[in-house]
Scaffold this active site. Structure first.
Site, PDB file in Angstrom:
ATOM      1  N   GLY A  16       0.819  -1.203   0.000  1.00  0.00           N
ATOM      2  CA  GLY A  16       0.000   0.000   0.000  1.00  0.00           C
ATOM      3  C   GLY A  16       0.851   1.250   0.000  1.00  0.00           C
ATOM      4  O   GLY A  16       1.864   1.308   0.683  1.00  0.00           O
TER       5      GLY A  16
ATOM      6  N   LYS B  22       4.516  -0.193   8.431  1.00  0.00           N
ATOM      7  CA  LYS B  22       4.025   1.083   7.895  1.00  0.00           C
ATOM      8  C   LYS B  22       5.063   2.159   8.164  1.00  0.00           C
ATOM      9  O   LYS B  22       5.391   2.431   9.318  1.00  0.00           O
ATOM     10  CB  LYS B  22       2.680   1.450   8.543  1.00  0.00           C
ATOM     11  CG  LYS B  22       2.146   2.820   8.097  1.00  0.00           C
ATOM     12  CD  LYS B  22       0.746   3.092   8.643  1.00  0.00           C
ATOM     13  CE  LYS B  22       0.280   4.486   8.277  1.00  0.00           C
ATOM     14  NZ  LYS B  22      -1.074   4.787   8.799  1.00  0.00           N
TER      15      LYS B  22
ATOM     16  N   ASP C   4     -10.478   9.949  10.521  1.00  0.00           N
ATOM     17  CA  ASP C   4     -10.197   9.821   9.073  1.00  0.00           C
ATOM     18  C   ASP C   4     -10.866   8.546   8.570  1.00  0.00           C
ATOM     19  O   ASP C   4     -10.319   7.806   7.760  1.00  0.00           O
ATOM     20  CB  ASP C   4      -8.687   9.778   8.804  1.00  0.00           C
ATOM     21  CG  ASP C   4      -8.365   9.904   7.303  1.00  0.00           C
ATOM     22  OD1 ASP C   4      -9.216  10.431   6.546  1.00  0.00           O
ATOM     23  OD2 ASP C   4      -7.291   9.449   6.887  1.00  0.00           O
TER      24      ASP C   4
ATOM     25  N   ASP D 157      -5.227   2.872  10.253  1.00  0.00           N
ATOM     26  CA  ASP D 157      -4.830   4.263   9.979  1.00  0.00           C
ATOM     27  C   ASP D 157      -5.268   5.235  11.084  1.00  0.00           C
ATOM     28  O   ASP D 157      -6.183   6.028  10.905  1.00  0.00           O
ATOM     29  CB  ASP D 157      -5.412   4.676   8.607  1.00  0.00           C
ATOM     30  CG  ASP D 157      -4.688   5.867   8.013  1.00  0.00           C
ATOM     31  OD1 ASP D 157      -3.771   6.398   8.662  1.00  0.00           O
ATOM     32  OD2 ASP D 157      -5.045   6.276   6.882  1.00  0.00           O
TER      33      ASP D 157
HETATM   34  P1  ADP Z   1      -2.361   6.319   4.925  1.00  0.00           P
HETATM   35  O1  ADP Z   1      -2.428   7.363   6.003  1.00  0.00           O
HETATM   36  O2  ADP Z   1      -1.180   6.524   4.068  1.00  0.00           O
HETATM   37  O3  ADP Z   1      -3.656   6.163   4.194  1.00  0.00           O
HETATM   38  P2  ADP Z   1      -2.855   3.591   5.925  1.00  0.00           P
HETATM   39  O4  ADP Z   1      -2.623   3.132   7.320  1.00  0.00           O
HETATM   40  O5  ADP Z   1      -4.281   3.730   5.516  1.00  0.00           O
HETATM   41  O6  ADP Z   1      -2.032   4.942   5.713  1.00  0.00           O
HETATM   42  O7  ADP Z   1      -2.115   2.575   4.967  1.00  0.00           O
HETATM   43  C1  ADP Z   1      -2.105   2.743   3.546  1.00  0.00           C
HETATM   44  C2  ADP Z   1      -2.614   1.491   2.864  1.00  0.00           C
HETATM   45  O8  ADP Z   1      -1.796   0.365   3.216  1.00  0.00           O
HETATM   46  C3  ADP Z   1      -4.013   1.092   3.312  1.00  0.00           C
HETATM   47  O9  ADP Z   1      -4.998   1.726   2.559  1.00  0.00           O
HETATM   48  C4  ADP Z   1      -4.012  -0.403   3.111  1.00  0.00           C
HETATM   49  O10 ADP Z   1      -4.288  -0.761   1.782  1.00  0.00           O
HETATM   50  C5  ADP Z   1      -2.583  -0.799   3.432  1.00  0.00           C
HETATM   51  N1  ADP Z   1      -2.481  -1.224   4.840  1.00  0.00           N
HETATM   52  C6  ADP Z   1      -2.179  -0.465   5.917  1.00  0.00           C
HETATM   53  N2  ADP Z   1      -2.176  -1.177   7.050  1.00  0.00           N
HETATM   54  C7  ADP Z   1      -2.461  -2.439   6.700  1.00  0.00           C
HETATM   55  C8  ADP Z   1      -2.609  -3.686   7.429  1.00  0.00           C
HETATM   56  N3  ADP Z   1      -2.438  -3.761   8.747  1.00  0.00           N
HETATM   57  N4  ADP Z   1      -2.914  -4.795   6.718  1.00  0.00           N
HETATM   58  C9  ADP Z   1      -3.092  -4.749   5.392  1.00  0.00           C
HETATM   59  N5  ADP Z   1      -2.960  -3.619   4.651  1.00  0.00           N
HETATM   60  C10 ADP Z   1      -2.664  -2.486   5.295  1.00  0.00           C
HETATM   61 MN    MN Z   2      -5.465   5.326   4.905  1.00  0.00          MN
END
Ligand code: ADP
Ligand code: MN
Length: 346
Positions: free
Chosen positions: A101, A128, A231, A248
């Protein structure tokens, strides 16, 4: 982009990491860290240090200026490498897999932890890497005012604050609230379990009424702890046969926030809009909001928890960081000379 960092990471030595850590720590005091200040961390004769800095520069791990003096700084690539090194030392994980992601403010990759017993399967987690400060973290601008001449430090600060906030709140919410289990945190990064299923935005559920109710139930549960996600949308909710998981969290607020009601309303509205557009399910946002506001007992309020409270605002955290004598995890870290068992799945 992250792949390049991984390639370089494998070639970095113990000395390289000490130098990078020195730049990291000194960036709290300098926009460009002078070479003599790095000597202390590197424990190297001048010409050896120059050699290492030149090597790091060629690998794009450090940036140099010669005017008005020779100085160095790091960007996210080096900060990523420093965090990876810490995780490998701690045995949080031992391999990095593919990118899963790229969000507005993060890069998310799969990582593998080798099992303790040989016949067990490796565990898969998610790493992340926060990128706030590079783009537009809501709090960066506000925080900047409190950084007093430390603007050069603001991206490190913002990304680290975001990761800190996110990991802290996830530790407090898990397992009562349906979220991926938080595993570890370092610098601007967190490690957590893989969310089950797929993003609500990317799938069509067969029983939308059930999922909508379950999401609203989670929103209530979160609010009964005094927390608002702030969010929430189809992009931050995973759905599977087992239910939903909310991801997130760095921008969460507490019920005492001046715009708490407005922001809670927006979270609910985002969810309702998705179910309305995709599944033609209509619910009234104000009715739900009113019900939540009226009927929440705050029986499991966590906002009095100093950890939740301490990081409740960017201002508080800015003060804490400015007051801290040193920055980084330099003291507690051990550096191993070998690259040992760090491997890649690509
Ligand atoms: P941002 O603030 O950049 O949107 P996110 O925490 O939403 O950060 O992470 C971005 C993307 O990464 C998410 O939309 C998801 O697709 C993927 N992602 C994040 N955390 C996970 C997780 N624990 N398991 C699977 N995919 C994840
Ligand atoms: Mn997100």
């Amino acid at each position: 982009m992250f792949d390049d960092t991984l390639k370089v990471f494998k070639e970095l030595t113990k000395k390289d990491f000490r130098i990078l850590t020195g730049i990291e720590i000194e960036m709290k005091n300098w926009e460009w860290v002078p070479v003599p200040d790095l000597q202390r961390y590197a424990e190297l004769p001048a010409e050896k240090l120059t050699y290492h800095l030149e090597r790091l520069r060629r690998k794009k791990m450090v940036v140099r200026t010669l005017d008005p003096y020779e100085g160095y700084k790091i960007y996210f690539e080096a900060y990523d490498a420093l965090a990876l090194n810490t995780y490998v030392q701690r045995k949080t994980f031992s391999a990095v897999g593919s990118e899963i992601g790229v969000g507005k403010e993060s890069v998310v990759v799969e990582v593998l932890k080798n099992p303790e017993i040989e016949i067990a399967k490796p565990e898969v987690f998610v790493l992340k890497l926060h990128r706030e400060g590079r783009t537009s973290f809501k709090q960066v601008k506000r925080t900047r005012e409190h950084l007093a001449g430390k603007e050069h430090f603001s991206w490190i600060y913002a990304a680290r604050l975001a990761a800190n906030r996110e990991f802290t709140i996830m530790k407090k919410l898990y397992p009562d609230i349906s979220i991926p289990k938080p595993i570890d945190q370092n610098r601007h990064t967190i490690v957590m379990e893989v969310a089950k299923g797929s993003e609500l935005s990317k799938t069509k559920v067969l029983d939308p009424e059930w999922y909508l109710d379950e999401i609203l139930r989670q929103i209530r549960l979160i609010y009964s702890k005094g927390i608002i996600h702030n969010d929430l949308s189809e992009y931050n909710i995973f759905v599977s046969d087992e239910g939903v998981q909310i991801i997130d969290w760095p921008q969460y607020i507490t019920k005492d926030h001046p715009q708490a009601e407005e922001l809670l309303r927006r979270d609910i509205e985002n969810v309702l809009n998705h179910f309305s557009k995709k599944y033609m399910i209509k619910k009234d946002v104000d009715e739900i909001l009113k019900d939540i506001l009226k009927n929440t007992a705050f029986d499991s309020d966590i906002t009095g928890d100093p950890e939740v409270g301490n990081l409740a605002t960017a201002e508080d955290a800015a003060k804490a960081i400015n007051a801290a004598p040193a920055f980084g995890d330099f003291e507690e870290e051990t550096f191993s000379e070998e690259d040992d068992d760090f491997t890649f799945r690509n």
